[in-house]
Scaffold this motif. Structure first.
Motif, PDB file in Angstrom:
ATOM      1  N   MET A 190       9.049  12.590   0.325  1.00 21.14           N
ATOM      2  CA  MET A 190       8.234  11.393   0.521  1.00 21.14           C
ATOM      3  C   MET A 190       6.836  11.533  -0.065  1.00 21.14           C
ATOM      4  SD  MET A 190       7.420   9.379   4.105  1.00 21.14           S
ATOM      5  CE  MET A 190       9.180   9.185   4.426  1.00 21.14           C
ATOM      6  N   PHE A 191       6.353  12.768  -0.229  1.00 15.64           N
ATOM      7  CA  PHE A 191       4.968  12.985  -0.637  1.00 15.64           C
ATOM      8  C   PHE A 191       4.824  13.758  -1.952  1.00 15.64           C
ATOM      9  CE2 PHE A 191       5.175  12.856   4.022  1.00 15.64           C
ATOM     10  CZ  PHE A 191       4.326  11.792   4.286  1.00 15.64           C
ATOM     11  N   ALA A 192       5.928  14.219  -2.523  1.00 17.03           N
ATOM     12  CA  ALA A 192       5.851  15.128  -3.673  1.00 17.03           C
ATOM     13  C   ALA A 192       5.090  14.534  -4.846  1.00 17.03           C
ATOM     14  CB  ALA A 192       7.256  15.546  -4.102  1.00 17.03           C
ATOM     15  N   GLU A 193       5.241  13.235  -5.090  1.00 17.42           N
ATOM     16  CA  GLU A 193       4.573  12.628  -6.237  1.00 17.42           C
ATOM     17  C   GLU A 193       3.054  12.682  -6.106  1.00 17.42           C
ATOM     18  OE1 GLU A 193       4.491  10.750 -10.035  1.00 17.42           O
ATOM     19  OE2 GLU A 193       6.034  11.872  -8.948  1.00 17.42           O
ATOM     20  N   THR A 194       2.567  12.728  -4.884  1.00 17.33           N
ATOM     21  CA  THR A 194       1.115  12.818  -4.658  1.00 17.33           C
ATOM     22  C   THR A 194       0.538  14.080  -5.292  1.00 17.33           C
ATOM     23  OG1 THR A 194       1.303  11.557  -2.598  1.00 17.33           O
ATOM     24  CG2 THR A 194      -0.664  12.917  -2.866  1.00 17.33           C
ATOM     25  N   ALA A 195       1.310  15.147  -5.294  1.00 18.37           N
ATOM     26  CA  ALA A 195       0.833  16.415  -5.857  1.00 18.37           C
ATOM     27  C   ALA A 195       0.611  16.326  -7.360  1.00 18.37           C
ATOM     28  CB  ALA A 195       1.829  17.529  -5.537  1.00 18.37           C
ATOM     29  N   ASN A 196       1.161  15.301  -8.021  1.00 17.85           N
ATOM     30  CA  ASN A 196       1.034  15.151  -9.469  1.00 17.85           C
ATOM     31  C   ASN A 196      -0.163  14.299  -9.890  1.00 17.85           C
ATOM     32  OD1 ASN A 196       3.438  16.632 -10.029  1.00 17.85           O
ATOM     33  ND2 ASN A 196       4.658  14.824  -9.512  1.00 17.85           N
ATOM     34  N   LEU A 197      -0.886  13.759  -8.923  1.00 14.87           N
ATOM     35  CA  LEU A 197      -2.013  12.888  -9.254  1.00 14.87           C
ATOM     36  C   LEU A 197      -3.189  13.699  -9.779  1.00 14.87           C
ATOM     37  CD1 LEU A 197      -1.874  10.517  -6.147  1.00 14.87           C
ATOM     38  CD2 LEU A 197      -0.936  10.111  -8.438  1.00 14.87           C
ATOM     39  N   GLU A 198      -3.857  13.175 -10.800  1.00 14.96           N
ATOM     40  CA  GLU A 198      -4.929  13.916 -11.459  1.00 14.96           C
ATOM     41  C   GLU A 198      -6.310  13.634 -10.873  1.00 14.96           C
ATOM     42  OE1 GLU A 198      -4.768  13.729 -15.702  1.00 14.96           O
ATOM     43  OE2 GLU A 198      -2.574  13.923 -15.763  1.00 14.96           O
ATOM     44  N   HIS A 199      -6.505  12.462 -10.258  1.00 18.34           N
ATOM     45  CA  HIS A 199      -7.813  12.088  -9.715  1.00 18.34           C
ATOM     46  C   HIS A 199      -7.586  11.496  -8.329  1.00 18.34           C
ATOM     47  CE1 HIS A 199      -9.265  12.559 -13.839  1.00 18.34           C
ATOM     48  NE2 HIS A 199      -8.286  11.757 -14.214  1.00 18.34           N
ATOM     49  N   LEU A 200      -7.754  12.313  -7.306  1.00 22.56           N
ATOM     50  CA  LEU A 200      -7.368  11.915  -5.961  1.00 22.56           C
ATOM     51  C   LEU A 200      -8.461  12.212  -4.949  1.00 22.56           C
ATOM     52  CD1 LEU A 200      -5.181  11.080  -3.830  1.00 22.56           C
ATOM     53  CD2 LEU A 200      -4.473  13.486  -3.826  1.00 22.56           C
ATOM     54  N   ASP A 201      -8.741  11.226  -4.077  1.00 21.24           N
ATOM     55  CA  ASP A 201      -9.538  11.526  -2.890  1.00 21.24           C
ATOM     56  C   ASP A 201      -8.783  11.011  -1.668  1.00 21.24           C
ATOM     57  OD1 ASP A 201     -11.489   8.879  -1.988  1.00 21.24           O
ATOM     58  OD2 ASP A 201     -10.510   8.809  -3.935  1.00 21.24           O
ATOM     59  N   VAL A 202      -9.027  11.644  -0.542  1.00 21.10           N
ATOM     60  CA  VAL A 202      -8.278  11.383   0.688  1.00 21.10           C
ATOM     61  C   VAL A 202      -9.241  10.961   1.780  1.00 21.10           C
ATOM     62  CG1 VAL A 202      -6.721  12.370   2.407  1.00 21.10           C
ATOM     63  CG2 VAL A 202      -6.546  13.101   0.017  1.00 21.10           C
ATOM     64  N   VAL A 203      -8.914   9.853   2.437  1.00 17.55           N
ATOM     65  CA  VAL A 203      -9.736   9.312   3.522  1.00 17.55           C
ATOM     66  C   VAL A 203      -8.874   9.235   4.774  1.00 17.55           C
ATOM     67  CG1 VAL A 203     -11.029   7.303   4.342  1.00 17.55           C
ATOM     68  CG2 VAL A 203     -11.105   7.940   1.911  1.00 17.55           C
ATOM     69  N   ASP A 204      -9.360   9.788   5.869  1.00 17.87           N
ATOM     70  CA  ASP A 204      -8.643   9.681   7.140  1.00 17.87           C
ATOM     71  C   ASP A 204      -9.141   8.469   7.922  1.00 17.87           C
ATOM     72  OD1 ASP A 204      -6.709  11.850   7.449  1.00 17.87           O
ATOM     73  OD2 ASP A 204      -8.436  13.190   7.264  1.00 17.87           O
ATOM     74  N   LEU A 205      -8.192   7.660   8.375  1.00 16.70           N
ATOM     75  CA  LEU A 205      -8.476   6.511   9.226  1.00 16.70           C
ATOM     76  C   LEU A 205      -7.444   6.543  10.360  1.00 16.70           C
ATOM     77  CD1 LEU A 205     -10.229   3.940   9.539  1.00 16.70           C
ATOM     78  CD2 LEU A 205      -8.456   2.708   8.266  1.00 16.70           C
ATOM     79  N   PRO A 206      -7.690   7.390  11.360  1.00 13.86           N
ATOM     80  CA  PRO A 206      -6.670   7.628  12.386  1.00 13.86           C
ATOM     81  C   PRO A 206      -6.325   6.361  13.179  1.00 13.86           C
ATOM     82  CG  PRO A 206      -8.387   9.296  12.463  1.00 13.86           C
ATOM     83  CD  PRO A 206      -8.889   8.204  11.575  1.00 13.86           C
ATOM     84  N   THR A 207      -5.069   5.972  13.120  1.00 19.32           N
ATOM     85  CA  THR A 207      -4.547   4.820  13.847  1.00 19.32           C
ATOM     86  C   THR A 207      -3.058   4.765  13.548  1.00 19.32           C
ATOM     87  OG1 THR A 207      -4.843   2.441  14.272  1.00 19.32           O
ATOM     88  CG2 THR A 207      -5.012   3.156  11.988  1.00 19.32           C
ATOM     89  N   GLY A 208      -2.412   3.645  13.843  1.00 19.03           N
ATOM     90  CA  GLY A 208      -0.995   3.504  13.532  1.00 19.03           C
ATOM     91  C   GLY A 208      -0.767   3.100  12.085  1.00 19.03           C
ATOM     92  N   HIS A 209       0.457   2.699  11.792  1.00 18.34           N
ATOM     93  CA  HIS A 209       0.879   2.431  10.418  1.00 18.34           C
ATOM     94  C   HIS A 209       0.385   1.091   9.882  1.00 18.34           C
ATOM     95  CE1 HIS A 209       3.319   2.906   6.856  1.00 18.34           C
ATOM     96  NE2 HIS A 209       4.024   1.823   7.120  1.00 18.34           N
ATOM     97  N   TRP A 210      -0.182   0.252  10.754  1.00 14.58           N
ATOM     98  CA  TRP A 210      -0.653  -1.066  10.335  1.00 14.58           C
ATOM     99  C   TRP A 210      -2.151  -1.197  10.611  1.00 14.58           C
ATOM    100  CZ3 TRP A 210       4.153  -0.047  12.225  1.00 14.58           C
ATOM    101  CH2 TRP A 210       5.237  -0.453  11.440  1.00 14.58           C
ATOM    102  N   PRO A 211      -2.988  -0.461   9.861  1.00 10.52           N
ATOM    103  CA  PRO A 211      -4.436  -0.450  10.139  1.00 10.52           C
ATOM    104  C   PRO A 211      -5.115  -1.777   9.831  1.00 10.52           C
ATOM    105  CG  PRO A 211      -3.978   0.682   8.080  1.00 10.52           C
ATOM    106  CD  PRO A 211      -2.644   0.405   8.716  1.00 10.52           C
TER     107      PRO A 211
END
Length: 246
Positions: A205-226
């Motif tokens: 489900m997440f493997a393609e994310t490892a191939n991204l060249e320019h990535l930043d990650v933001v945490d927004l803790p909540t359920g699946h429908w923010p």
């Protein structure tokens, strides 16, 4: 379709069973952020379309590009795409076909899809559409955290069954330039650190994310429908991502 004015162009695309209406509360907050945002309903999810059950991922990708054309999106003025959940399939197709038209993609509790993926490979061939499951079942598949009884009632009453062809179609991707598009992951039901750990481990489900060249990650803790549980915070995260220039 709902639009607010200023720049840049931000295209909001909801996940399965949802239409443009799902972004109403986020749009209300984006309205004060100097952004131009458009929420769209993908083909197959308009309850008034008599042909909706035969719509495909190709139809959905084409509709996104039609919205681009209507807004004057170009290589010189690319758009920001915000994709929630199952919108990742048609949006991955758009990124593959026209990466030059996308300034940044913001995945909301979602992420890029690998070539050859099928969302529901075991869906019976004779099943035309997949209705919204009961919340007991849905809650086992995705977190409902933060959703009030009123929100759940609205979700249930406005949800449109997902067309079978969308769920069965293999994703054909051939252009590695899609991985060069700057990307923001807004991680809600799974923390960003865990997402990246799963990506590095090759989880399907997440493997393609490892191939991204320019990535930043933001945490927004909540359920699946923010867009319903934390609309203001999601709007702020989208505005911040859209303003990035890397």
């Amino acid at each position: 379709m709902t639009t607010i004015t200023s720049s840049p162009n931000i295209i909001l695309i909801p996940g399965h069973w949802l239409g443009a209406w799902a972004w109403d509360e986020v749009l209300a907050h984006l309205n004060t952020s100097q952004s131009r945002a458009t929420a769209m309903t993908l083909p197959g999810l308009d309850k008034d379309d008599p042909d909706r059950v035969v719509k495909t991922l190709d139809d959905q990708a084409a509709a996104v590009l039609d919205v681009f054309a209507g807004l004057g999106v170009s290589k010189e003025q690319p758009a920001v795409i915000v994709a929630h959940s199952g919108a990742n399939f048609p949006v991955s197709l758009v990124l593959d076909r026209h990466p030059e038209l996308v300034q940044r993609v913001v995945w909301v509790d979602s992420g890029p899809v690998a070539a050859g993926s099928i969302f529901a490979p075991d869906l019976p061939e004779g099943l035309e559409e997949l209705p919204l499951p009961s919340f007991d079942v849905l809650g086992q598949q995705a977190s409902l955290d933060g959703l009030s009884a009123e929100v759940l009632e609205r979700f249930q009453s406005r949800a449109v069954p997902e067309p079978g062809p969308v769920l069965r179609q293999p994703l054909e991707l051939t252009n590695d330039a899609r991985r060069q598009v700057p990307t923001t992951l807004v991680c809600c039901s799974i923390p960003g650190a865990q997402v990246m750990e799963l990506a590095g481990a090759g989880h399907a489900m997440f493997a393609e994310t490892a191939n991204l060249e320019h990535l930043d990650v933001v945490d927004l803790p909540t359920g699946h429908w923010p867009m319903w549980s934390r609309p203001r915070d999601l709007a702020n995260a989208i505005t911040s991502a859209a303003s990035r220039t890397d």
